[in-house]
Write a protein that holds these residues in place. Structure first.
Motif, mmCIF file in Angstrom:
data_model
loop_
_atom_site.group_PDB
_atom_site.id
_atom_site.type_symbol
_atom_site.label_atom_id
_atom_site.label_comp_id
_atom_site.label_asym_id
_atom_site.label_seq_id
_atom_site.Cartn_x
_atom_site.Cartn_y
_atom_site.Cartn_z
ATOM 1 N N ALA A 1 -9.388 75.881 11.671
ATOM 2 C CA ALA A 1 -8.378 74.963 12.158
ATOM 3 C C ALA A 1 -8.662 74.031 12.241
ATOM 4 O O ALA A 1 -7.980 72.902 12.282
ATOM 5 N N MET A 2 -10.230 73.581 12.077
ATOM 6 C CA MET A 2 -10.595 72.192 12.122
ATOM 7 C C MET A 2 -10.735 71.951 10.696
ATOM 8 O O MET A 2 -10.532 71.949 10.146
ATOM 9 N N GLY A 3 -10.441 69.979 11.193
ATOM 10 C CA GLY A 3 -10.167 69.267 9.919
ATOM 11 C C GLY A 3 -8.857 67.754 10.149
ATOM 12 O O GLY A 3 -9.188 67.626 11.339
ATOM 13 N N ASN A 4 -9.268 67.112 9.617
ATOM 14 C CA ASN A 4 -8.335 66.223 9.636
ATOM 15 C C ASN A 4 -6.965 66.422 9.054
ATOM 16 O O ASN A 4 -6.943 67.303 8.035
ATOM 17 N N TYR A 5 -6.073 66.038 9.961
ATOM 18 C CA TYR A 5 -5.093 66.120 10.139
ATOM 19 C C TYR A 5 -4.093 64.676 9.499
ATOM 20 O O TYR A 5 -2.435 64.724 9.721
ATOM 21 N N ALA A 6 -4.516 63.999 9.099
ATOM 22 C CA ALA A 6 -4.220 62.321 9.005
ATOM 23 C C ALA A 6 -2.772 62.410 8.306
ATOM 24 O O ALA A 6 -2.355 62.119 8.642
ATOM 25 N N ASN A 7 -2.836 63.771 7.292
ATOM 26 C CA ASN A 7 -2.070 63.144 6.392
ATOM 27 C C ASN A 7 -1.177 63.937 6.134
ATOM 28 O O ASN A 7 -0.360 64.057 5.618
ATOM 29 N N TYR A 8 -1.127 64.919 7.838
ATOM 30 C CA TYR A 8 0.120 65.859 7.811
ATOM 31 C C TYR A 8 1.354 64.720 8.147
ATOM 32 O O TYR A 8 0.574 63.952 8.923
ATOM 33 N N GLU A 9 2.716 65.122 7.518
ATOM 34 C CA GLU A 9 4.125 64.007 8.578
ATOM 35 C C GLU A 9 4.067 64.060 9.735
ATOM 36 O O GLU A 9 3.714 63.057 10.252
ATOM 37 N N GLY A 10 4.075 65.497 10.461
ATOM 38 C CA GLY A 10 4.239 65.118 11.892
ATOM 39 C C GLY A 10 2.764 64.475 12.471
ATOM 40 O O GLY A 10 3.236 63.501 13.519
ATOM 41 N N VAL A 11 2.111 64.243 11.986
ATOM 42 C CA VAL A 11 0.520 63.521 12.378
ATOM 43 C C VAL A 11 0.371 62.372 12.658
ATOM 44 O O VAL A 11 1.196 61.092 12.835
ATOM 45 N N THR A 12 0.840 61.604 10.973
ATOM 46 C CA THR A 12 1.616 60.436 11.337
ATOM 47 C C THR A 12 2.725 59.977 11.828
ATOM 48 O O THR A 12 2.237 58.621 12.027
ATOM 49 N N ARG A 13 3.846 60.486 11.519
ATOM 50 C CA ARG A 13 5.106 59.978 11.900
ATOM 51 C C ARG A 13 5.112 59.876 13.420
ATOM 52 O O ARG A 13 5.380 58.960 14.174
ATOM 53 N N THR A 14 3.573 60.460 14.396
ATOM 54 C CA THR A 14 3.453 60.645 15.754
ATOM 55 C C THR A 14 2.251 59.359 16.167
ATOM 56 O O THR A 14 2.523 58.532 16.939
ATOM 57 N N LEU A 15 1.528 59.653 15.101
ATOM 58 C CA LEU A 15 0.265 57.766 15.166
ATOM 59 C C LEU A 15 1.598 57.050 14.646
ATOM 60 O O LEU A 15 1.152 55.594 15.612
ATOM 61 N N LYS A 16 2.300 56.357 14.100
ATOM 62 C CA LYS A 16 2.961 55.357 13.935
ATOM 63 C C LYS A 16 4.328 55.374 15.199
ATOM 64 O O LYS A 16 3.957 53.767 15.839
ATOM 65 N N ASN A 17 4.950 56.493 15.321
ATOM 66 C CA ASN A 17 5.591 55.939 16.430
ATOM 67 C C ASN A 17 5.442 56.076 18.595
ATOM 68 O O ASN A 17 6.596 55.981 19.003
ATOM 69 N N ARG A 18 5.013 57.025 18.218
ATOM 70 C CA ARG A 18 4.217 57.555 19.819
ATOM 71 C C ARG A 18 5.121 58.148 20.252
ATOM 72 O O ARG A 18 5.120 58.345 21.323
ATOM 73 N N GLN A 19 6.072 59.093 19.421
ATOM 74 C CA GLN A 19 6.767 59.694 20.160
ATOM 75 C C GLN A 19 6.676 60.890 19.303
ATOM 76 O O GLN A 19 5.635 61.663 18.665
ATOM 77 N N ILE A 20 7.156 62.255 20.615
ATOM 78 C CA ILE A 20 6.811 63.580 19.892
ATOM 79 C C ILE A 20 7.911 63.747 18.525
ATOM 80 O O ILE A 20 8.125 63.350 18.264
ATOM 81 N N ASN A 21 6.848 64.835 17.925
ATOM 82 C CA ASN A 21 7.820 65.438 16.415
ATOM 83 C C ASN A 21 7.278 66.210 16.674
ATOM 84 O O ASN A 21 6.289 67.267 16.964
ATOM 85 N N GLN A 22 8.033 67.106 15.214
ATOM 86 C CA GLN A 22 7.498 68.339 15.270
ATOM 87 C C GLN A 22 7.590 68.490 13.763
ATOM 88 O O GLN A 22 8.375 67.767 13.196
ATOM 89 N N GLN A 23 6.878 69.639 12.998
ATOM 90 C CA GLN A 23 7.267 70.011 11.879
ATOM 91 C C GLN A 23 7.200 71.900 11.364
ATOM 92 O O GLN A 23 6.435 72.282 11.782
ATOM 93 N N ARG A 24 7.490 71.911 10.248
ATOM 94 C CA ARG A 24 7.210 73.816 10.134
ATOM 95 C C ARG A 24 6.404 73.077 8.847
ATOM 96 O O ARG A 24 6.781 72.631 8.320
ATOM 97 N N LEU A 25 5.799 74.565 8.140
ATOM 98 C CA LEU A 25 4.317 74.227 7.412
ATOM 99 C C LEU A 25 4.592 76.279 7.075
ATOM 100 O O LEU A 25 5.266 76.768 8.406
#
Length: 189
Positions: A111-135
Motif C-alpha cells: 500500500a506504500m506509494g505515491n497517491y498524488a493523482n488520486y482524485e481525493g488526494v488532489t482535492r484535499t491538497l487543493k481545497n484543504r478540506q476533508i474529501n472522500q472517494q470510493r475505489l
C-alpha cells in the motif's frame, strides 16, 4: 438623476437592491449537506469522533519527519480506531504534502506509494478540506477512503487517509455508496 435611475428606483432604492443582491449571492453560498439517513448520520458521527482523536499529535511528527513517532501515535489511537469498526479491515495512512506515503498502520508494504493523482488526494491538497472517494480493488471489492488535511497554522503538511471496506461499512451501518459520497465531513452536526 432620473436618467440614471429610471422609473421608481432612486439612489437609495438602488443601494437596497444591490445590498439584497449581495446578500442573496454571498449569504446563500454556505455549504449545506442534504439530509442524512439514520445510517449515514451514525456513520458520520462515529467517523468524526474518531478523526478528532486521530488528528491530535500527528502534525508535529510529520513536521519533524519522524515516522517512528507517527507509527507510535497511530498505535496509541488504534483502540479508538477499532471502536470505529470492530470487524472492519480498517487502515490509517499518512501522506506527505506531495501525496507520497509516509506510513500506513497497520503496515502493508504493497500500500506504500505515491497517491498524488488520486482524485481525493488532489482535492484535499487543493481545497484543504476533508474529501472522500470510493475505489474498486482488483478483486472487484470496494473501499471507502476519507482524506483529512493535516494543517500546521494554515499550511498543509500532510493528509491522513482512513480506509474502510465498503462491504463492512454496509454490514455495520447499512451505509450505501451514495450515502457515503453524500456525506460532508466538513460540516459538524
Amino acid at each position: 438623476m432620473d436618467r440614471l435611475f429610471p422609473g421608481r428606483i432612486r439612489p437609495s432604492g438602488a443601494c437596497l437592491i444591490l445590498l439584497l443582491l449581495f446578500l442573496a449571492v454571498f449569504g446563500g453560498c454556505q455549504a449545506k449537506e442534504p439530509p442524512l439517513s439514520p445510517a449515514a448520520a451514525a456513520f458520520k458521527k462515529e467517523v468524526q469522533d474518531c478523526l478528532d482523536r486521530l488528528c491530535q499529535g500527528l502534525v508535529g511528527s510529520i513536521l519533524k519527519g519522524d515516522v517512528d513517532a507517527l507509527n507510535e501515535t497511530l498505535k496509541k489511537v488504534e483502540p479508538e480506531a477499532i471502536k470505529l469498526c470492530r470487524m472492519c479491515p480498517f487502515r490509517l495512512g499518512i501522506l506527505d504534502k506531495n501525496g507520497e506515503t509516509v506510513t500506513i498502520y497497520p503496515f502493508k508494504a504493497e500500500a506504500m506509494g505515491n497517491y498524488a493523482n488520486y482524485e481525493g488526494v488532489t482535492r484535499t491538497l487543493k481545497n484543504r478540506q476533508i474529501n472522500q472517494q470510493r475505489l474498486y480493488l482488483q478483486d472487484g471489492s470496494q473501499i471507502y477512503l476519507i482524506f483529512v488535511p493535516l494543517l500546521h497554522d494554515k499550511d498543509l503538511v500532510g493528509i491522513m487517509v482512513l480506509s474502510l471496506s465498503a462491504k463492512d461499512a454496509h454490514d455495520r451501518w447499512q451505509l450505501t455508496e451514495k450515502e457515503f459520497m453524500d456525506i460532508n465531513f466538513n460540516i459538524k452536526r
